[in-house]
Design a protein around this motif. Sequence first.
Motif, PDB file in Angstrom:
ATOM      1  N   LEU A  45      28.894 -16.983  -8.192  1.00 49.14           N
ATOM      2  CA  LEU A  45      28.976 -17.545  -9.538  1.00 49.14           C
ATOM      3  C   LEU A  45      27.886 -18.583  -9.764  1.00 49.14           C
ATOM      4  CD1 LEU A  45      30.395 -17.724 -12.240  1.00 49.14           C
ATOM      5  CD2 LEU A  45      32.021 -19.331 -11.226  1.00 49.14           C
ATOM      6  N   LEU A  46      27.652 -19.405  -8.761  1.00 50.98           N
ATOM      7  CA  LEU A  46      26.608 -20.418  -8.865  1.00 50.98           C
ATOM      8  C   LEU A  46      25.239 -19.768  -9.012  1.00 50.98           C
ATOM      9  CD1 LEU A  46      26.047 -23.416  -8.902  1.00 50.98           C
ATOM     10  CD2 LEU A  46      25.896 -23.385  -6.423  1.00 50.98           C
ATOM     11  N   LYS A  47      24.998 -18.687  -8.277  1.00 52.32           N
ATOM     12  CA  LYS A  47      23.728 -17.967  -8.398  1.00 52.32           C
ATOM     13  C   LYS A  47      23.571 -17.367  -9.791  1.00 52.32           C
ATOM     14  CE  LYS A  47      20.912 -14.259  -6.419  1.00 52.32           C
ATOM     15  NZ  LYS A  47      20.162 -14.146  -7.634  1.00 52.32           N
ATOM     16  N   THR A  48      24.641 -16.775 -10.302  1.00 53.12           N
ATOM     17  CA  THR A  48      24.604 -16.195 -11.638  1.00 53.12           C
ATOM     18  C   THR A  48      24.290 -17.263 -12.677  1.00 53.12           C
ATOM     19  OG1 THR A  48      26.184 -14.477 -11.037  1.00 53.12           O
ATOM     20  CG2 THR A  48      25.925 -14.931 -13.376  1.00 53.12           C
ATOM     21  N   LEU A  49      24.947 -18.400 -12.566  1.00 53.33           N
ATOM     22  CA  LEU A  49      24.692 -19.491 -13.506  1.00 53.33           C
ATOM     23  C   LEU A  49      23.265 -20.022 -13.360  1.00 53.33           C
ATOM     24  CD1 LEU A  49      28.070 -21.422 -13.266  1.00 53.33           C
ATOM     25  CD2 LEU A  49      27.260 -20.022 -15.170  1.00 53.33           C
ATOM     26  N   GLY A  50      22.792 -20.093 -12.137  1.00 51.60           N
ATOM     27  CA  GLY A  50      21.414 -20.527 -11.906  1.00 51.60           C
ATOM     28  C   GLY A  50      20.410 -19.568 -12.519  1.00 51.60           C
ATOM     29  N   LYS A  55      16.606 -18.282 -16.857  1.00 46.13           N
ATOM     30  CA  LYS A  55      16.226 -17.436 -17.988  1.00 46.13           C
ATOM     31  C   LYS A  55      16.180 -18.264 -19.274  1.00 46.13           C
ATOM     32  CE  LYS A  55      17.437 -13.114 -20.291  1.00 46.13           C
ATOM     33  NZ  LYS A  55      18.355 -11.982 -20.350  1.00 46.13           N
ATOM     34  N   SER A  56      17.157 -19.127 -19.458  1.00 40.23           N
ATOM     35  CA  SER A  56      17.177 -19.991 -20.640  1.00 40.23           C
ATOM     36  C   SER A  56      15.990 -20.943 -20.648  1.00 40.23           C
ATOM     37  CB  SER A  56      18.479 -20.799 -20.696  1.00 40.23           C
ATOM     38  OG  SER A  56      19.574 -19.953 -20.890  1.00 40.23           O
ATOM     39  N   THR A  57      15.667 -21.488 -19.486  1.00 42.52           N
ATOM     40  CA  THR A  57      14.522 -22.397 -19.377  1.00 42.52           C
ATOM     41  C   THR A  57      13.222 -21.666 -19.684  1.00 42.52           C
ATOM     42  OG1 THR A  57      15.669 -23.725 -17.726  1.00 42.52           O
ATOM     43  CG2 THR A  57      13.292 -23.970 -17.836  1.00 42.52           C
ATOM     44  N   ASP A  58      13.076 -20.469 -19.137  1.00 40.10           N
ATOM     45  CA  ASP A  58      11.878 -19.671 -19.408  1.00 40.10           C
ATOM     46  C   ASP A  58      11.757 -19.367 -20.899  1.00 40.10           C
ATOM     47  OD1 ASP A  58      11.333 -19.702 -16.712  1.00 40.10           O
ATOM     48  OD2 ASP A  58      12.028 -17.651 -16.343  1.00 40.10           O
ATOM     49  N   ASN A  59      12.889 -19.017 -21.524  1.00 33.42           N
ATOM     50  CA  ASN A  59      12.900 -18.722 -22.952  1.00 33.42           C
ATOM     51  C   ASN A  59      12.521 -19.961 -23.754  1.00 33.42           C
ATOM     52  OD1 ASN A  59      13.275 -17.362 -25.356  1.00 33.42           O
ATOM     53  ND2 ASN A  59      15.476 -17.616 -25.366  1.00 33.42           N
ATOM     54  N   LEU A  60      13.076 -21.111 -23.373  1.00 35.93           N
ATOM     55  CA  LEU A  60      12.760 -22.365 -24.050  1.00 35.93           C
ATOM     56  C   LEU A  60      11.280 -22.696 -23.907  1.00 35.93           C
ATOM     57  CD1 LEU A  60      13.665 -24.926 -25.559  1.00 35.93           C
ATOM     58  CD2 LEU A  60      14.161 -25.924 -23.327  1.00 35.93           C
TER      59      LEU A  60
END
Length: 112
Positions: A45-50, A55-60
């Motif tokens: 779960l931690l890996k998935t959230l990471g 992905k969100s950071t890259d998109n930002l």
Amino acid sequence: MMNEWLKTGFLIGLGAASAGKEKVEKILSDLSNNGSAAADETKALLKTLGDKGKKSTDNLNQQLHQGISDSLHELGFATHEELAQLQHQIAALESEFKQLKAVVSQKENEEK
């Protein structure tokens, strides 16, 4: 002014992401310690959230880069490609000017 605004926005985003990550890690740690979730499930779960966070950071980052590029274009700044094209055109004009100057000089010498 705009630079400070972008910097502040970026720092707020980093702070929120950091606080969120710490909160998730604490919850997962508590679940794992209480036996509510297996260690492997917690790690997955931690890996998935990471991964989602990356992905969100890259998109930002991509949106921020595009926004800055658009703003610079609106302000009239030239791109690297536009500058390279202008340099190429200047070099071609200089070459043509030298050729014309040589022809004029030759005609002037012939007339003397």
